[in-house]
Write a protein that holds these residues in place. Sequence first.
Motif, PDB file in Angstrom:
ATOM      1  N   LYS A  28      28.381  56.683  77.926  1.00  0.00           N
ATOM      2  CA  LYS A  28      29.694  56.561  78.965  1.00  0.00           C
ATOM      3  C   LYS A  28      30.098  58.324  78.058  1.00  0.00           C
ATOM      4  CE  LYS A  28      29.930  53.336  81.947  1.00  0.00           C
ATOM      5  NZ  LYS A  28      31.227  52.577  82.767  1.00  0.00           N
ATOM      6  N   SER A  29      30.031  58.383  76.754  1.00  0.00           N
ATOM      7  CA  SER A  29      30.609  59.067  76.283  1.00  0.00           C
ATOM      8  C   SER A  29      30.649  61.003  76.476  1.00  0.00           C
ATOM      9  CB  SER A  29      31.097  59.315  74.780  1.00  0.00           C
ATOM     10  OG  SER A  29      29.456  58.951  74.573  1.00  0.00           O
ATOM     11  N   GLU A  31      27.560  61.536  75.371  1.00  0.00           N
ATOM     12  CA  GLU A  31      25.994  62.206  74.789  1.00  0.00           C
ATOM     13  C   GLU A  31      25.217  61.362  74.586  1.00  0.00           C
ATOM     14  OE1 GLU A  31      27.451  59.908  70.827  1.00  0.00           O
ATOM     15  OE2 GLU A  31      28.192  62.022  70.168  1.00  0.00           O
ATOM     16  N   ALA A  72      28.865  64.796  73.242  1.00  0.00           N
ATOM     17  CA  ALA A  72      30.358  65.141  74.079  1.00  0.00           C
ATOM     18  C   ALA A  72      30.941  65.429  73.456  1.00  0.00           C
ATOM     19  CB  ALA A  72      30.756  63.458  74.673  1.00  0.00           C
TER      20      ALA A  72
END
Length: 77
Positions: A28-29, A31, A72
């Motif tokens: 979710k970041s 990455e 990210a």
Amino acid sequence: MEWVPVKSKVLAAITYSRRWRQLYLKFKSGEVYCYRNVPVERYTELLAAESKGAYIRSHILNQHPHQRIHSAVSSAT
């Protein structure tokens, strides 16, 4: 390979290359990591796991060679 969106606190989507036995996790970041030498059973078990985060901590992280594919962190200009 098509990304499969998942319901998870940490993961956004998952995909797998059967040919190369590579599991790709999109967090979710933002990455994205590629885990190598992952049996297809791990991929199907991950998709079925009630807690994706717990599954990857127990069966994927620190157990398979990996590399970050996308970071990210964006560079400041």
